[in-house]
Design a protein around this motif. Structure first.
Motif, short mmCIF file in Angstrom:
data_model
loop_
_atom_site.label_atom_id
_atom_site.label_comp_id
_atom_site.label_asym_id
_atom_site.label_seq_id
_atom_site.Cartn_x
_atom_site.Cartn_y
_atom_site.Cartn_z
N ALA A 189 -30.77 -6.17 -39.59
CA ALA A 189 -29.68 -6.49 -38.67
C ALA A 189 -29.27 -7.95 -38.86
O ALA A 189 -30.09 -8.79 -39.21
CB ALA A 189 -30.15 -6.26 -37.23
N TYR A 213 -30.08 3.90 -38.02
CA TYR A 213 -29.30 3.71 -36.79
C TYR A 213 -27.81 3.97 -37.04
O TYR A 213 -26.95 3.26 -36.53
CB TYR A 213 -29.51 2.29 -36.24
CG TYR A 213 -30.87 2.10 -35.61
CD1 TYR A 213 -31.15 2.61 -34.34
CD2 TYR A 213 -31.89 1.43 -36.28
CE1 TYR A 213 -32.39 2.46 -33.76
CE2 TYR A 213 -33.14 1.26 -35.70
CZ TYR A 213 -33.38 1.78 -34.44
OH TYR A 213 -34.62 1.63 -33.86
N HIS A 218 -26.64 -2.10 -31.86
CA HIS A 218 -27.65 -2.94 -31.24
C HIS A 218 -27.01 -3.95 -30.29
O HIS A 218 -25.82 -4.29 -30.41
CB HIS A 218 -28.43 -3.73 -32.30
CG HIS A 218 -29.20 -2.88 -33.26
ND1 HIS A 218 -29.78 -1.69 -32.90
CD2 HIS A 218 -29.52 -3.08 -34.58
CE1 HIS A 218 -30.42 -1.18 -33.95
NE2 HIS A 218 -30.27 -2.00 -34.97
N ALA A 439 -30.43 -2.41 -39.75
CA ALA A 439 -29.01 -2.59 -39.40
C ALA A 439 -28.57 -1.46 -38.48
O ALA A 439 -29.05 -0.33 -38.58
CB ALA A 439 -28.17 -2.59 -40.68
N ASP A 440 -27.64 -1.77 -37.58
CA ASP A 440 -27.08 -0.72 -36.74
C ASP A 440 -25.87 -0.11 -37.45
O ASP A 440 -25.60 -0.39 -38.62
CB ASP A 440 -26.72 -1.26 -35.36
CG ASP A 440 -25.61 -2.30 -35.38
OD1 ASP A 440 -25.08 -2.62 -36.47
OD2 ASP A 440 -25.24 -2.80 -34.29
N GLY A 443 -23.47 -2.55 -38.98
CA GLY A 443 -24.02 -3.19 -40.17
C GLY A 443 -24.00 -2.28 -41.39
O GLY A 443 -23.71 -2.72 -42.51
#
Length: 491
Positions: A189, A213, A218, A439-440, A443
């Motif tokens: 992230a 994710y 996030h 990473a979400d 991302g």
């Protein structure tokens, strides 16, 4: 005209988030392995029990090298079985990963193969002769023939220290063509503690992209830190223990870094009487005892995590600028005054007993990260039934793990089975997704859309079905908006 090579075969991380292992076929007789990780949680159970569940089920005759994106066991933990199957080639990784990997493999061997330190040491010694650590951003030639050239390059992934995504350039001189395949590994992230954020590649023809994710966003860093601090303060007001299950490498060090910052900020505010601003280091030290945070022990009860924390200190050249600046200013992000380490099992049992039966507030970081083994289990058994305590999840909990069950059923007043016994969950259960090392959705999308030349194909791996489906739909939508012909597949 369509060509048969290069092509990709997936041996893991296609039905979930663990067991990453991808074979990049360069020709009929040449291939690379990208990662070779352990399966965990329900994904491990689905493969059955015993040694056969971990055996390498594909031929190694064509494999000319193993490329490791990072040292988490779901990406490199099956190396003992790979070697047992006859693998003798080089293992390529980044320079920080090369320093971390022996400790990871020694633990993986003792836990997963045989509890024999001498045998584990011989295994690690064997791997050391196979290991090649490389700088970031530097092309490495793995194959060079008249008909085939293969180069790889590691780029920062921002997941843990040493983590990388891998660019693979495969050239067929006789056909006058080159293809670039990118394997994301695990992407971090933005604004992760201690690590530079990953930057998208310049270009790719095919990207194998993680999707852990892919269906979630996030919290930002400021919000997550404030919420983390509130959760901690509430439990500590109750005289309880905050249990934070964390992986030994990466997450533990990030948590220590964040806790040191919370303590430092709280001390600064107290030393200034709540007025804000900045005080000198000497003034802060002289008034340190007036901050309640200065009296709370931060307990690292994880011998392996303690070893990795020491290694992280040695890896300062790969920290980001913010972390280095804190050290220059006299701070100790990974070794502050209130940090206590618990080494032996006797000390561990005494600590569990003391915290369970006194009203001394404390924060305990311990493993394993998904609560399926390790010292965290003893803390949970002793404290889940007491509302004074709290469990804070800061990382992904795979399906079928006790961590996932506590996370799901704890807020409903449910129970979890640990060691074959049922434990009611009365402790506070909190999840702070912003601390994920992955990473979400934003991302992951940016990793693709941030390229100058978008790929023709994206293959989504390392995620649950819903995450992959959601991310696939969003990527397809972005490609349509740009009138770009991009195929998004879920192997």
């Amino acid at each position: 005209m369509e060509y048969e090579f290069p092509r990709i075969q997936h041996h893991g991380a296609v039905d979930g988030v663990t067991g990453s292992c991808h074979q990049l076929w360069l020709s009929d007789n040449d291939s690379l392995l990208i990662d070779c990780g352990l399966f965990q949680g329900a994904e491990a159970s689905a493969r059955g029990a015993g040694a056969n569940a971990l055996a390498i089920e594909f031929s190694l005759n064509s494999v000319c090298a193993l490329v490791a994106t990072h040292v988490h066991i779901d990406h490199i933990g099956r190396l003992p079985w790979l070697i047992a199957a006859g693998f003798k080639q080089k293992v390529h990784c980044t320079e920080p990963s090369a320093l971390l990997l022996p400790t990871v493999l020694e633990d993986a061997f003792i836990v997963g193969v045989k509890r024999d330190k001498a045998l584990a040491s011989r295994f690690v010694e064997k791997v050391a002769g196979m290991l090649e650590g490389h700088p970031y951003k530097q092309w490495i030639t793995l194959l060079h023939r008249d008909d085939l050239v293969c180069r790889i390059r590691f780029q920062r992934a921002g997941h843990i220290l040493g983590s990388a995504y891998v660019e693979c350039d495969i050239t067929y001189p006789l056909e006058n063509r080159t293809r670039r395949i990118v394997f994301s590994g695990d992407l971090g992230a933005p604004h992760a503690p201690m690590l530079p954020a990953p930057k998208p590649p310049y270009k790719a023809d095919v990207v194998v992209l993680e999707s852990t994710y892919g269906d979630r966003l996030h919290e930002n860093r400021r919000t997550r830190r404030a919420r983390f601090q509130r959760v901690l303060e509430k439990a500590l007001e109750d005289g309880g223990t905050v249990i934070i299950p964390a992986f030994s490498i990466g997450r533990t060090q990030e948590l220590l870094y964040e806790l040191e910052d919370i303590i430092t900020r709280a001390t600064r505010i107290t030393s200034l009487g709540g007025a804000g601003g900045t005080a000198g280091n000497q003034n802060e030290r002289s008034l340190a005892s007036s901050s309640p945070w200065q009296k709370i022990p931060i307990i690292l009860d994880a011998p392996l995590a303690t070893r990795f924390t020491k290694l992280y200190r040695q890896l300062r050249p790969w920290w980001n600028a913010e972390a280095v600046k804190r050290v220059i200013n006299g701070r100790q992000p990974l070794g502050f005054e209130q940090l206590l380490t618990v080494e032996t099992h006797v000390q561990h049992r005494a600590m569990v007993n003391r915290l369970a039966h006194t009203k001394q507030p404390a924060i305990v970081i311990t493993g394993s990260g998904m609560c399926n083994a390790g010292r965290v289990v003893n803390y949970l058994k002793a404290m889940l039934n007491d509302p004074r305590h709290a469990v804070v999840f800061v990382g992904y909990q795979a399906r079928g793990t006790p961590g996932s069950q506590i996370q799901k059923y704890g807020p409903r007043g449910g129970y979890v089975e640990l060691g074959g016994e049922r434990y009611e969950i009365k402790a506070g259960i909190h999840t702070i997704g912003g601390y994920s090392a992955h990473a979400d959705q934003a991302g992951l999308v940016n990793f693709i859309t941030g390229m100058r030349r978008w790929p023709a194909e994206v293959r989504l791996v390392h995620g649950d079905d819903e995450a992959k489906i959601t991310l696939a739909a969003l990527l397809k939508s972005k490609a349509t908006e740009r009138y770009h012909d991009m195929c998004v597949t879920i192997p």
